[in-house]
Design a protein around this motif. Structure first.
Motif, mmCIF file in Angstrom:
data_model
loop_
_atom_site.group_PDB
_atom_site.id
_atom_site.type_symbol
_atom_site.label_atom_id
_atom_site.label_comp_id
_atom_site.label_asym_id
_atom_site.label_seq_id
_atom_site.Cartn_x
_atom_site.Cartn_y
_atom_site.Cartn_z
ATOM 1 N N LEU A 1 0.837 -1.197 0.000
ATOM 2 C CA LEU A 1 0.000 0.000 0.000
ATOM 3 C C LEU A 1 0.874 1.249 0.000
ATOM 4 O O LEU A 1 1.912 1.294 0.666
ATOM 5 N N THR A 2 0.445 2.259 -0.722
ATOM 6 C CA THR A 2 1.128 3.556 -0.709
ATOM 7 C C THR A 2 0.070 4.640 -0.843
ATOM 8 O O THR A 2 -0.860 4.519 -1.646
ATOM 9 N N SER A 3 0.163 5.676 -0.042
ATOM 10 C CA SER A 3 -0.858 6.726 -0.026
ATOM 11 C C SER A 3 -0.729 7.646 -1.233
ATOM 12 O O SER A 3 0.380 8.011 -1.640
ATOM 13 N N TYR A 4 -1.869 8.043 -1.760
ATOM 14 C CA TYR A 4 -1.909 8.932 -2.928
ATOM 15 C C TYR A 4 -1.118 10.214 -2.701
ATOM 16 O O TYR A 4 -0.408 10.674 -3.594
ATOM 17 N N ASP A 5 -1.228 10.785 -1.494
ATOM 18 C CA ASP A 5 -0.549 12.054 -1.222
ATOM 19 C C ASP A 5 0.853 11.866 -0.642
ATOM 20 O O ASP A 5 1.495 12.833 -0.227
ATOM 21 N N ASP A 6 1.335 10.615 -0.608
ATOM 22 C CA ASP A 6 2.666 10.351 -0.054
ATOM 23 C C ASP A 6 3.230 9.081 -0.706
ATOM 24 O O ASP A 6 3.605 8.129 -0.025
ATOM 25 N N LEU A 7 3.332 9.089 -2.025
ATOM 26 C CA LEU A 7 3.789 7.906 -2.761
ATOM 27 C C LEU A 7 5.222 7.547 -2.375
ATOM 28 O O LEU A 7 6.063 8.422 -2.182
ATOM 29 N N THR B 1 -3.670 4.090 -2.066
ATOM 30 C CA THR B 1 -4.816 4.286 -1.188
ATOM 31 C C THR B 1 -5.117 5.768 -0.978
ATOM 32 O O THR B 1 -4.322 6.641 -1.321
ATOM 33 N N LYS B 2 -6.295 6.019 -0.421
ATOM 34 C CA LYS B 2 -6.716 7.370 -0.032
ATOM 35 C C LYS B 2 -6.712 8.337 -1.214
ATOM 36 O O LYS B 2 -6.339 9.515 -1.084
ATOM 37 N N CYS B 3 -7.117 7.830 -2.361
ATOM 38 C CA CYS B 3 -7.195 8.652 -3.576
ATOM 39 C C CYS B 3 -8.465 9.505 -3.559
ATOM 40 O O CYS B 3 -9.437 9.188 -2.873
ATOM 41 N N PRO B 4 -8.494 10.583 -4.370
ATOM 42 C CA PRO B 4 -9.767 11.259 -4.621
ATOM 43 C C PRO B 4 -10.720 10.291 -5.338
ATOM 44 O O PRO B 4 -10.286 9.475 -6.155
ATOM 45 N N LYS B 5 -11.992 10.383 -5.026
ATOM 46 C CA LYS B 5 -12.963 9.465 -5.639
ATOM 47 C C LYS B 5 -12.988 9.593 -7.157
ATOM 48 O O LYS B 5 -13.248 8.620 -7.864
ATOM 49 N N ASN B 6 -12.745 10.788 -7.643
ATOM 50 C CA ASN B 6 -12.843 11.053 -9.086
ATOM 51 C C ASN B 6 -11.482 11.049 -9.774
ATOM 52 O O ASN B 6 -11.278 11.751 -10.775
ATOM 53 N N LEU B 7 -10.544 10.267 -9.263
ATOM 54 C CA LEU B 7 -9.200 10.222 -9.844
ATOM 55 C C LEU B 7 -9.284 9.828 -11.322
ATOM 56 O O LEU B 7 -9.836 8.787 -11.675
ATOM 57 N N SER B 8 -8.706 10.650 -12.180
ATOM 58 C CA SER B 8 -8.842 10.447 -13.628
ATOM 59 C C SER B 8 -7.956 9.311 -14.124
ATOM 60 O O SER B 8 -6.957 8.944 -13.494
ATOM 61 N N ASP B 9 -8.296 8.800 -15.296
ATOM 62 C CA ASP B 9 -7.463 7.768 -15.931
ATOM 63 C C ASP B 9 -6.072 8.314 -16.230
ATOM 64 O O ASP B 9 -5.074 7.584 -16.129
ATOM 65 N N GLU B 10 -6.008 9.593 -16.603
ATOM 66 C CA GLU B 10 -4.715 10.204 -16.914
ATOM 67 C C GLU B 10 -3.813 10.243 -15.681
ATOM 68 O O GLU B 10 -2.613 9.954 -15.763
ATOM 69 N N LYS B 11 -4.394 10.591 -14.539
ATOM 70 C CA LYS B 11 -3.613 10.644 -13.306
ATOM 71 C C LYS B 11 -3.187 9.236 -12.879
ATOM 72 O O LYS B 11 -2.055 9.040 -12.405
ATOM 73 N N GLN B 12 -4.052 8.268 -13.062
ATOM 74 C CA GLN B 12 -3.697 6.890 -12.750
ATOM 75 C C GLN B 12 -2.521 6.428 -13.603
ATOM 76 O O GLN B 12 -1.593 5.777 -13.111
ATOM 77 N N THR C 1 -7.641 3.010 -4.655
ATOM 78 C CA THR C 1 -8.795 2.965 -3.750
ATOM 79 C C THR C 1 -8.974 4.313 -3.067
ATOM 80 O O THR C 1 -8.069 5.140 -3.027
ATOM 81 N N PHE C 2 -10.166 4.506 -2.535
ATOM 82 C CA PHE C 2 -10.422 5.696 -1.722
ATOM 83 C C PHE C 2 -11.089 5.255 -0.426
ATOM 84 O O PHE C 2 -11.628 4.139 -0.334
ATOM 85 N N ILE C 3 -11.008 6.112 0.572
ATOM 86 C CA ILE C 3 -11.654 5.845 1.853
ATOM 87 C C ILE C 3 -13.113 6.258 1.743
ATOM 88 O O ILE C 3 -13.429 7.417 1.476
ATOM 89 N N ASP C 4 -13.981 5.296 1.938
ATOM 90 C CA ASP C 4 -15.416 5.516 1.844
ATOM 91 C C ASP C 4 -15.975 5.596 3.263
ATOM 92 O O ASP C 4 -15.881 4.635 4.029
ATOM 93 N N TYR C 5 -16.524 6.743 3.614
ATOM 94 C CA TYR C 5 -17.081 6.933 4.953
ATOM 95 C C TYR C 5 -18.534 6.472 5.006
ATOM 96 O O TYR C 5 -19.297 6.636 4.049
ATOM 97 N N ASP C 6 -18.912 5.919 6.134
ATOM 98 C CA ASP C 6 -20.283 5.479 6.345
ATOM 99 C C ASP C 6 -21.212 6.693 6.346
ATOM 100 O O ASP C 6 -20.776 7.821 6.592
ATOM 101 N N ASP C 7 -22.484 6.454 6.098
ATOM 102 C CA ASP C 7 -23.446 7.556 6.132
ATOM 103 C C ASP C 7 -24.118 7.672 7.489
ATOM 104 O O ASP C 7 -25.099 8.400 7.658
ATOM 105 N N ALA C 8 -23.567 6.942 8.486
ATOM 106 C CA ALA C 8 -24.110 7.014 9.838
ATOM 107 C C ALA C 8 -22.988 6.901 10.858
ATOM 108 O O ALA C 8 -21.909 6.368 10.566
ATOM 109 N N ILE C 9 -23.232 7.432 12.051
ATOM 110 C CA ILE C 9 -22.336 7.228 13.184
ATOM 111 C C ILE C 9 -23.010 6.255 14.142
ATOM 112 O O ILE C 9 -24.243 6.134 14.159
#
Length: 343
Positions: free
Chosen positions: A154-160, A188-199, A217-225
């Motif tokens: 795993l490697t973070s999108y903002d810290d490759l 991991t932790k990518c923007p949900k709309n990461l483009s094919d070009e950026k990939q 992948t991106f972190i998907d948060y639940d819609d409830a607590i």
């Protein structure tokens, strides 16, 4: 801090040299790696800090646990126990560590164990009356004394890792060449709309071989607590004044998902053990407001005096695309291993 890291560059070069020699000795068989007869999947990273290992392990558990008997094996970071521990009804976060205890709470049909010595941990798991068919190694990418059958890096999108450097100048535990052990690399932790070009740009930057697979992948948060006996939709509390609390490596996205201008955010170190003084301070700041924390922090706080006003927000790892290919690769590896064992 940045200047200090630059000044420590000679130590980073030395550390990189030492880890490279260590890896060379393991690669050549001079230092011993132990293999096991069952499938072992190791999930980890090259860098220190949060890359989303916990939600990725949970993804694998959900993928596999209906079909196979699964065990997870972690180091149990900052636990107060020693040696091999297999989770049971008497376990808590202090005994197992927060992340393994979270696995145990969420997945009662999965064996959850901790041992800093992964070789011993696997041996102990295989000596149990009910033996797992598959072992998931959590944060064991550098644990070369065990030779896993399948490595997920795993490697973070903002810290490759491709943009990083060795400790202490950077955050890498070993050189970037260590990525070659991975069959699969996940950004991991990518923007949900990461483009094919950026990939495609990231693929080129990571310089993977043709035999390696890359996913995003991106972190998907639940819609409830969730509280002790209550579930509340996030939309119902988004504009409510509340206290947001996190003891994780990179809490900003968690805060950003929930906070409004009237909220107070409290940050603690990753894997923090909350003292009585901490609890009093949190309670004084919260007054009668809801306290919302991460799931990892909740397992450490759920038996505290805060429980009546404490809630957590679950997360999960979601693939931007090619989820079916990832699942198929994992299942194909396991099917081949298990067929070989049965023959």
């Amino acid at each position: 801090m940045k200047l200090l890291r630059i000044l420590l560059f000679p130590f980073a070069v030395l550390y990189g040299f030492i880890t490279s020699i260590r890896n060379f000795l393991f690669d050549k068989g001079i230092l011993k790696s132990t293999s096991f007869d069952i499938p072992v999947i190791a999930v980890g990273n090259l860098s220190v800090g949060g890359t989303g290992k916990t939600p990725q392990i949970e993804y694998l558990i959900r993928l596999l646990s209906d079909k196979y008997k699964i065990a997870t094996l972690s180091r149990g970071y900052k636990r107060k126990s020693e040696g091999f521990v297999l989770a049971d009804a008497t376990s808590n976060a202090e005994i197992l560590g927060d992340e393994p205890f979270q696995f145990y709470q969420k997945f009662p049909n999965v064996q959850v164990a901790v041992d800093a010595n992964r070789t011993n941990g696997i041996t102990q798991l295989l000596s149990q009356k009910i033996k797992p068919q598959i072992i998931l190694l959590d944060d064991a990418y550098q644990h070369r004394k065990v030779k896993a059958g399948f490595y997920i890096l795993l490697t973070s999108y903002d810290d490759l890792y491709a943009d990083d450097f060795m400790l202490p100048t950077g955050n890498l535990r070993e050189s970037r060449s260590g990525a070659s052990r991975a069959k699969i690399v996940i950004v991991t932790k990518c923007p949900k709309n990461l483009s094919d070009e950026k990939q495609s740009e990231i693929w080129k930057k990571l310089k993977l071989s043709s035999s390696q697979q890359l996913y995003f992948t991106f972190i998907d948060y639940d819609d409830a607590i969730y509280g002790k006996d209550e579930k509340i939709a996030v939309n119902e509390i988004r504009n409510e004044s509340k206290l947001l609390l996190a003891g994780i490596a990179k809490p900003t996205p968690f805060f950003d998902y929930l906070k409004n201008e009237n909220d107070e955010c409290l940050t603690f170190p990753d894997h923090h053990h909350f003292s009585e003084k901490d609890l009093e301070m949190i309670q004084n700041k919260a007054q009668n407001k809801k306290i919302i924390t991460t799931e990892k922090d909740y397992v450490r706080l759920k038996d505290s005096k805060l429980i009546s006003q404490l809630y957590y927000l679950p997360i999960k790892s979601t693939f931007i695309n090619n989820k079916q290919n990832f699942d198929a690769t994992i299942l194909e590896y396991l099917d081949k291993c298990l067929i070989t064992l049965e023959s």
